[in-house]
Design a protein around this motif. Structure first.
Motif, PDB file in Angstrom:
ATOM      1  N   ALA A 141      71.350 -34.246  31.729  1.00 26.09           N
ATOM      2  CA  ALA A 141      70.321 -33.211  31.638  1.00 26.09           C
ATOM      3  C   ALA A 141      69.014 -33.709  32.254  1.00 26.09           C
ATOM      4  O   ALA A 141      68.335 -32.972  32.983  1.00 26.09           O
ATOM      5  CB  ALA A 141      70.105 -32.811  30.179  1.00 26.09           C
ATOM      6  N   ALA A 142      68.651 -34.959  31.969  1.00 28.40           N
ATOM      7  CA  ALA A 142      67.427 -35.532  32.544  1.00 28.40           C
ATOM      8  C   ALA A 142      67.536 -35.628  34.064  1.00 28.40           C
ATOM      9  O   ALA A 142      66.565 -35.375  34.791  1.00 28.40           O
ATOM     10  CB  ALA A 142      67.172 -36.912  31.936  1.00 28.40           C
ATOM     11  N   ALA A 143      68.733 -35.980  34.564  1.00 26.80           N
ATOM     12  CA  ALA A 143      68.925 -36.094  36.010  1.00 26.80           C
ATOM     13  C   ALA A 143      68.777 -34.742  36.705  1.00 26.80           C
ATOM     14  O   ALA A 143      68.312 -34.663  37.844  1.00 26.80           O
ATOM     15  CB  ALA A 143      70.290 -36.691  36.304  1.00 26.80           C
ATOM     16  N   LEU A 144      69.159 -33.660  36.022  1.00 30.19           N
ATOM     17  CA  LEU A 144      69.116 -32.327  36.617  1.00 30.19           C
ATOM     18  C   LEU A 144      67.786 -31.617  36.387  1.00 30.19           C
ATOM     19  O   LEU A 144      67.554 -30.536  36.941  1.00 30.19           O
ATOM     20  CB  LEU A 144      70.245 -31.472  36.041  1.00 30.19           C
ATOM     21  N   LEU A 145      66.930 -32.203  35.589  1.00 28.69           N
ATOM     22  CA  LEU A 145      65.718 -31.524  35.119  1.00 28.69           C
ATOM     23  C   LEU A 145      64.845 -30.993  36.259  1.00 28.69           C
ATOM     24  O   LEU A 145      64.349 -29.864  36.203  1.00 28.69           O
ATOM     25  CB  LEU A 145      64.910 -32.481  34.236  1.00 28.69           C
ATOM     26  N   GLY A 146      64.650 -31.797  37.295  1.00 29.87           N
ATOM     27  CA  GLY A 146      63.779 -31.388  38.393  1.00 29.87           C
ATOM     28  C   GLY A 146      64.481 -30.577  39.467  1.00 29.87           C
ATOM     29  O   GLY A 146      63.899 -30.354  40.535  1.00 29.87           O
ATOM     30  N   ASP A 147      65.717 -30.144  39.210  1.00 32.20           N
ATOM     31  CA  ASP A 147      66.510 -29.395  40.200  1.00 32.20           C
ATOM     32  C   ASP A 147      66.546 -30.156  41.529  1.00 32.20           C
ATOM     33  O   ASP A 147      66.218 -29.605  42.586  1.00 32.20           O
ATOM     34  CB  ASP A 147      65.927 -28.004  40.403  1.00 32.20           C
ATOM     35  N   PRO A 148      66.951 -31.433  41.498  1.00 31.94           N
ATOM     36  CA  PRO A 148      66.808 -32.303  42.670  1.00 31.94           C
ATOM     37  C   PRO A 148      67.847 -32.029  43.757  1.00 31.94           C
ATOM     38  O   PRO A 148      68.928 -31.505  43.493  1.00 31.94           O
ATOM     39  CB  PRO A 148      67.010 -33.701  42.079  1.00 31.94           C
ATOM     40  N   GLU A 149      67.502 -32.439  44.978  1.00 27.20           N
ATOM     41  CA  GLU A 149      68.427 -32.335  46.097  1.00 27.20           C
ATOM     42  C   GLU A 149      69.413 -33.482  46.115  1.00 27.20           C
ATOM     43  O   GLU A 149      70.468 -33.388  46.750  1.00 27.20           O
ATOM     44  CB  GLU A 149      67.645 -32.327  47.409  1.00 27.20           C
ATOM     45  N   VAL A 150      69.066 -34.588  45.448  1.00 28.11           N
ATOM     46  CA  VAL A 150      69.899 -35.786  45.440  1.00 28.11           C
ATOM     47  C   VAL A 150      70.194 -36.178  43.996  1.00 28.11           C
ATOM     48  O   VAL A 150      69.281 -36.212  43.157  1.00 28.11           O
ATOM     49  CB  VAL A 150      69.196 -36.960  46.169  1.00 28.11           C
TER      50      VAL A 150
END
Length: 306
Positions: A141-150
């Motif tokens: 969830a933390a990894a996806l929080l910023g809606d990242p490209e990578v």
């Protein structure tokens, strides 16, 4: 294009070289499996990409920039390296709120990623009460929080139950289908085979392979055809007449190495051999991986003498 570019990357700890002149690129739109035995340098490489360690030489960039130069990096790169990274006394919601505030991510994303990762119902519980699988979900969830490209994930299936493993598999595929760059380190060969499109394999800090997964397997595992028949004598005779040898197995089927299904099918059909089963016995990722890394394993149990 947002890719991870590793160029001549080397990392030494005293006299030990953990990463040895690595060069590879992780491209968007596909899931790249990051494989290698314990001590191969996978985690060190991921730490170098994320600026958590400094390279002895070479570079690791994301979209052409060093991670440490990214403004509000959570919006560009999401990572899970350690399921225990969250402070145990915080609730999951507060942990994610702190991360969101520090990267100017809208607070609504906190609720969105908790729903997406299946932890919304326990968002008010302290992290120290979480199981390993729940902590993994929080880390994702933390990894996806910023809606990242990578997205970089180290052993994301660790601690997940069967439902969770299916979920992470579908999540990885969706992220890649959305055009994101996805790098996943794992020791689970069968699981990696279910989601990876491309493989980067390390051994003792060096690059051993950088190739599409199917090509990786086909280059290292001899193709075989599996045949089941009610007339083994006729089968062997028909195959021998065309230069093929059949090997019998204990549960009643035969295998023909270095052969294609269509070729064996034509042979047995032309000879009138009764066929109960005829399938391609494709090699597995595990077989190909073990073949490649057999000499690169740093930590291995020795066989016991009788």
């Amino acid at each position: 294009m947002t890719s991870i570019d590793v160029q001549n990357l080397t990392k030494e700890y005293g006299t030990r070289r953990a990463v040895d002149d690595l060069t590879f690129t992780v491209r968007p739109g596909r899931v790249t499996g990051f494989l290698g035995p314990n001590g191969a340098g996978k985690s060190t490489t991921m730490r170098l990409v994320l600026g958590l360690d400094r390279p002895t030489s070479g570079s690791a960039t994301v979209g052409g920039r060093a991670y440490t130069t990214l403004y509000e990096p959570l919006r560009h790169v999401g990572a899970l390296l350690d399921a225990d990274a969250a402070h145990g006394s915080r609730t999951a919601r507060n942990h994610l709120r702190v991360l969101a505030a520090s990267n100017r991510v809208p607070h609504r994303r906190v609720d969105e990623v908790m729903e997406e990762t299946g932890i919304a119902s326990v968002a008010g519980r302290r992290v120290r009460t979480y199981s390993l699988g729940m902590r993994q979900r929080l880390g994702i969830a933390a990894a996806l929080l910023g809606d990242p490209e990578v997205v970089l994930l180290d052993e994301p299936s660790n601690g997940l139950d069967p439902e969770g493993i299916v979920w992470i598999r579908e999540l990885l595929r969706r992220l890649a289908a959305e055009g994101r760059t996805v790098l996943v380190s794992s020791h689970l060969m069968n699981e990696t085979a279910s989601f990876a499109d491309h493989l980067v394999v390390l051994g003792r800090g060096r690059l051993l392979a950088d190739t599409p997964m199917r090509e990786f397997i086909d280059a290292r595992v001899r193709p075989r055809v599996r045949v089941r028949t009610s007339d083994a004598t006729a089968l062997k005779a028909a195959l021998a007449g065309h230069g093929h040898a059949a090997v019998e197995h204990g549960d009643g089927y035969w295998t023909v190495s270095d052969a294609r299904v269509e070729d064996i099918g034509r042979i047995v059909s032309g000879a009138g051999v009764p066929v109960l089963e005829l399938t391609a016995d494709q090699g597995t990722l595990e077989q190909a991986y073990l073949d490649l890394t057999a000499a690169e394993t740093e930590f291995a149990a020795q066989p016991q003498e009788a």
